[in-house]
Structure formats: structure tokens, C-alpha cells
Design an enzyme around this catalytic site. Structure first.
Site, short mmCIF file in Angstrom:
data_model
loop_
_atom_site.label_atom_id
_atom_site.label_comp_id
_atom_site.label_asym_id
_atom_site.label_seq_id
_atom_site.Cartn_x
_atom_site.Cartn_y
_atom_site.Cartn_z
N CYS A 1 -4.99 9.25 -7.45
CA CYS A 1 -6.05 10.23 -8.34
C CYS A 1 -7.25 10.78 -7.58
O CYS A 1 -7.77 11.77 -8.00
CB CYS A 1 -6.61 9.17 -9.60
SG CYS A 1 -5.30 8.68 -10.67
N GLY B 1 -6.49 -7.28 10.89
CA GLY B 1 -7.82 -7.99 10.99
C GLY B 1 -8.09 -8.39 9.42
O GLY B 1 -9.01 -9.39 9.53
N CYS C 1 -9.22 4.52 20.31
CA CYS C 1 -9.03 3.68 19.24
C CYS C 1 -10.06 3.57 18.34
O CYS C 1 -11.29 3.62 18.62
CB CYS C 1 -8.54 2.06 19.89
SG CYS C 1 -9.90 1.29 20.83
N ASP D 1 4.57 -6.82 7.26
CA ASP D 1 4.01 -6.37 8.61
C ASP D 1 5.21 -5.74 9.38
O ASP D 1 5.83 -6.87 9.41
CB ASP D 1 2.71 -7.24 9.12
CG ASP D 1 1.86 -6.29 9.94
OD1 ASP D 1 2.43 -5.39 10.92
OD2 ASP D 1 0.82 -6.29 9.80
#
Length: 397
Positions: free
Chosen positions: A223, A77, A244, A98
Site C-alpha cells: 500500500c 540479526g 556492506c 531462511d
């Protein structure tokens, strides 16, 4: 039952239909590649409005973007819109990562189309991006960077992903949706000392953020770990079957816009790059903050980069350097525009408009402004009348 001959006929029909669709796609006009960006203002120039930034003094040399290489990890997205924007801006090289496929469930987001369902996200994105701007070099990597074998491939890809293939990429953009992938990017960039942006959208789709990470100078992703790591929770257990995360194209578009805007500022060296910029859609709030690195970070390369940064000679920051007075962008004042103080009283023109030899006349006469005196004696007349006399006069009325 359907016979074999009927099935073969259906397959043949589908193949013919597919060939026809491919032929129609091939007939679509694609512009020729442009070797040099031009600022010429014509309808056929896709870079005229981008080059206007240079003419207006925002960017010194916009065409430098063609010498930049950017890696986008995650083409979902946020990542797909990010790649789209960078392609339209004319970045020199894009490297996409991806391993997922386009689904119809992704259609509530931007960029992908229903006819691309089933295709790998990187391949579908590459075809669309090449059609939008053939000048951009686009490379695809269809694998999961969190596995041991693929992580080494990812490291090598960004280490040698420069515009000419000899150096590292100029910037890495994290557009992934899980902690494991973010930590993989963080580890790679800390080890290679590469600057990168982390981005994300909340599961309820009404907030998001971007974070600029410079190994050793600013806090890395390890961190300040998020809740799922701070409490030793397995991220996979947070997902439930049939449930979802929410997704809004508006929020993802805004986060992608913030990400690309700061990417352009970093690559072309204009404006101020935000260390951390958040977004709350419920109240339209954009918080900003700076994040310092953690001296006891669990990532050993982060600690090493902090030591290297501390050993460097301190340079004057941008805020500490006194900026030289810049010359005005537009020195000519063709229209005679002047700045007038808000408290300054405008003086009347010496020559009335009606008598000036311009062929103009006043539509109405401006009323003369009355001068008000501050003296109390001009407002109240003192007749030396006693209070009893005034009361008597009021009763008689």
C-alpha cells in the site's frame, strides 16, 4: 609435499576430535519436557516468572501461549533474537525460514556462536532453541521463499502450520532484510488473510521499526511502497561489491524486543498492539502512527480483503466500549498504605510516638510550624510618620 598417509592421519585426528566434541556436547544436561506450566516459585521451574504475569493480572491465562504457532521468516540479526525470545516465553510452535548460512561476519550480532559458522541458520538455530526450551516444537525450512517453487512451499507451510497441523499459523513475523522477500510475505499473507508483523533495521544501524498488518483493515506492505519501488529502482543495483550495511546488536535487539512484545500482546490479548512503532537510536525517539489501507493498492488480494472488511458489520472498537470498573488486583491492604492528596496538610498524630506503648522514642523533636498571616498590617507597622521625618532619621544613622 605431504604424503597420502600423513593426510589420512590428519583426517583421522580431526574425526576423533569431532567425535570427542560431540560426546561432550551430548553430556550436557538437558531438562525433561514439561507437560503443564506451573506458577510454583522454585528454582527448577522455568515458567514461574512468566506465570507471575497471570498472578499480577497482566495476562488472564498465560499458558494459552502453548497453543500458538508462529512463523519467523529470516533468522538473522532480528529474526534469531526474536526466535530466542519466543522460545524462552514458551510459545507452542515455531516455524523458521531462511536459506543462508552462519558466517563469522555475523558474530557482531546476538544468538549465533563462532563454532556454528558454516551451518545453515535454521539448523543452527533449531539446535540452540531446542536446548533452551525442549517444550517448543521447532520446524525448519531451508529455502528462498522468493522463488516460484519455494513460494508455493512457503504458502503451504504457513497455511497448514497451526499448532495441530490442521489450520494456519497464528502469526507471521517478517525479519528479512530485503524488499523482495517482504513482498513475497505480503502477497502470501494477503492471499491467505493472515495477520503478520513486518520489521526492519536501517542500513546505518541507528533506526528500525515494526509494522502490524491486518489484510483489509490496515495498510499492507504494498500500500505504501518504499523508495526503491516508488522510483522503479532495481534493488540489486543498490549493492556494491566490498560495501556492506552497518549492523549493531543493540539496535537489532531493541527492534526484536519491540516485535516480540507486540507479538505477545497480540497472542495473549493484553495491552494495545502498535500499528507502527519506530525507533531512532540517535535521539532515543519511538514514533507511533496508524496506517490505513490504500484503496488502489497494486495487490489485488489486498483490495479484495478491503472489500470484505468494508462489508462486515461495524463493531464497537475497544475505545468506544465503556470499560467496566475492574476489581483491584490486590484487595488486601496488609501494610495500611493510603493515598494522600499533595495539597492536603497532614494532621499531627493524636498520640505522641514517645508516649505510645511501642518501645519507641523520638530521636528529635519536630519544630512547630509557624503560622503566617496574610494581613499586611502584621508585617508593616503604621506609625503615621511623614516622609521628611523618615529621611531625617536615615541621615542621622
Amino acid at each position: 609435499m605431504t604424503s597420502v598417509a600423513e593426510l589420512r592421519e590428519q583426517v583421522r585426528s580431526l574425526q576423533d576430535e569431532l567425535a570427542q566434541l560431540k560426546g561432550e556436547r551430548g553430556k550436557t544436561t538437558t531438562r525433561e519436557k514439561i507437560t503443564k506450566m506451573s506458577s510454583e516459585v522454585v528454582d527448577s521451574n522455568p515458567y514461574s516468572r512468566l506465570m507471575a504475569l497471570q498472578r499480577m493480572g497482566i495476562v488472564k491465562e498465560y499458558e494459552q501461549i502453548r497453543q500458538k504457532s508462529v512463523a519467523v521468516v529470516g533468522v538473522g540479526g532480528v529474526g534469531s533474537v526474536t526466535a530466542d525470545m519466543l522460545t524462552r516465553c514458551g510459545v507452542g510452535k515455531l516455524i523458521l525460514f531462511d536459506y543462508d548460512k552462519v558466517e563469522l561476519a555475523n558474530m557482531n550480532r546476538l544468538f549465533f556462536t563462532p563454532d556454528q559458522a558454516g551451518l545453515s541458520k535454521v539448523e543452527a538455530a533449531a539446535k540452540t532453541l531446542n536446548y533452551i526450551n525442549p517444550d517448543v516444537k521447532i520446524f525448519t525450512n531451508n529455502y528462498n521463499i522468493t522463488t516460484v517453487e519455494s513460494f508455493e512451499k512457503f504458502m503451504n507451510a504457513i497455511r497448514t502450520g497451526g499448532i495441530d497441523g490442521s489450520g494456519a499459523v497464528d502469526l507471521v513475523l517478517s525479519c528479512v532484510d530485503n524488499f523482495e522477500a517482504r513482498m513475497a510475505i505480503n502477497a502470501a499473507c494477503n492471499e491467505l488473510s493472515l495477520n503478520w508483523f513486518e520489521s526492519g533495521v536501517s542500513e546505518n544501524a541507528v533506526s528500525g521499526h515494526i509494522q502490524f498488518i491486518q489484510p483489509g483493515e490496515k495498510a499492507c506492505f504494498a500500500c505504501a511502497p518504499p523508495l526503491v519501488v516508488a522510483e522503479n529502482i532495481d534493488e540489486k543495483t543498490l549493492k556494491r561489491e566490498g560495501v556492506c550495511a552497518a549492523s549493531l546488536p543493540t539496535t537489532m535487539g531493541i527492534v526484536a524486543g519491540m516485535l516480540v512484545q507486540n507479538t505477545l500482546k497480540y497472542l495473549l490479548k493484553f495491552g494495545t498492539v502498535s500499528d507502527y512503532l519506530g525507533y531512532n537510536a540517535l535521539i532515543d525517539f519511538f514514533p507511533k502512527m496508524g496506517l490505513k489501507p490504500n484503496p488502489t493498492c497494486d495487490d489485488r488480494f489486498c483490495v479484495l480483503r478491503q472489500q470484505e472488511f468494508a462489508a462486515k458489520p461495524k463493531e464497537e472498537t475497544f475505545e468506544e466500549v465503556q470499560q467496566e470498573e475492574e476489581s483491584p488486583v490486590h484487595a488486601e491492604n496488609l501494610y495500611g498504605i493510603e493515598l494522600v492528596s499533595e495539597t492536603e496538610v497532614e494532621s499531627a498524630p493524636t498520640v505522641p510516638v514517645a508516649t505510645a506503648n511501642t518501645g519507641l522514642k523520638l530521636a528529635f523533636e519536630t519544630p512547630i510550624q509557624m503560622e503566617h498571616s496574610s494581613a499586611a498590617t502584621d508585617v508593616i507597622k503604621n506609625d503615621d510618620v511623614s516622609l521628611d521625618d523618615l529621611m531625617a532619621q536615615m541621615k542621622a544613622i
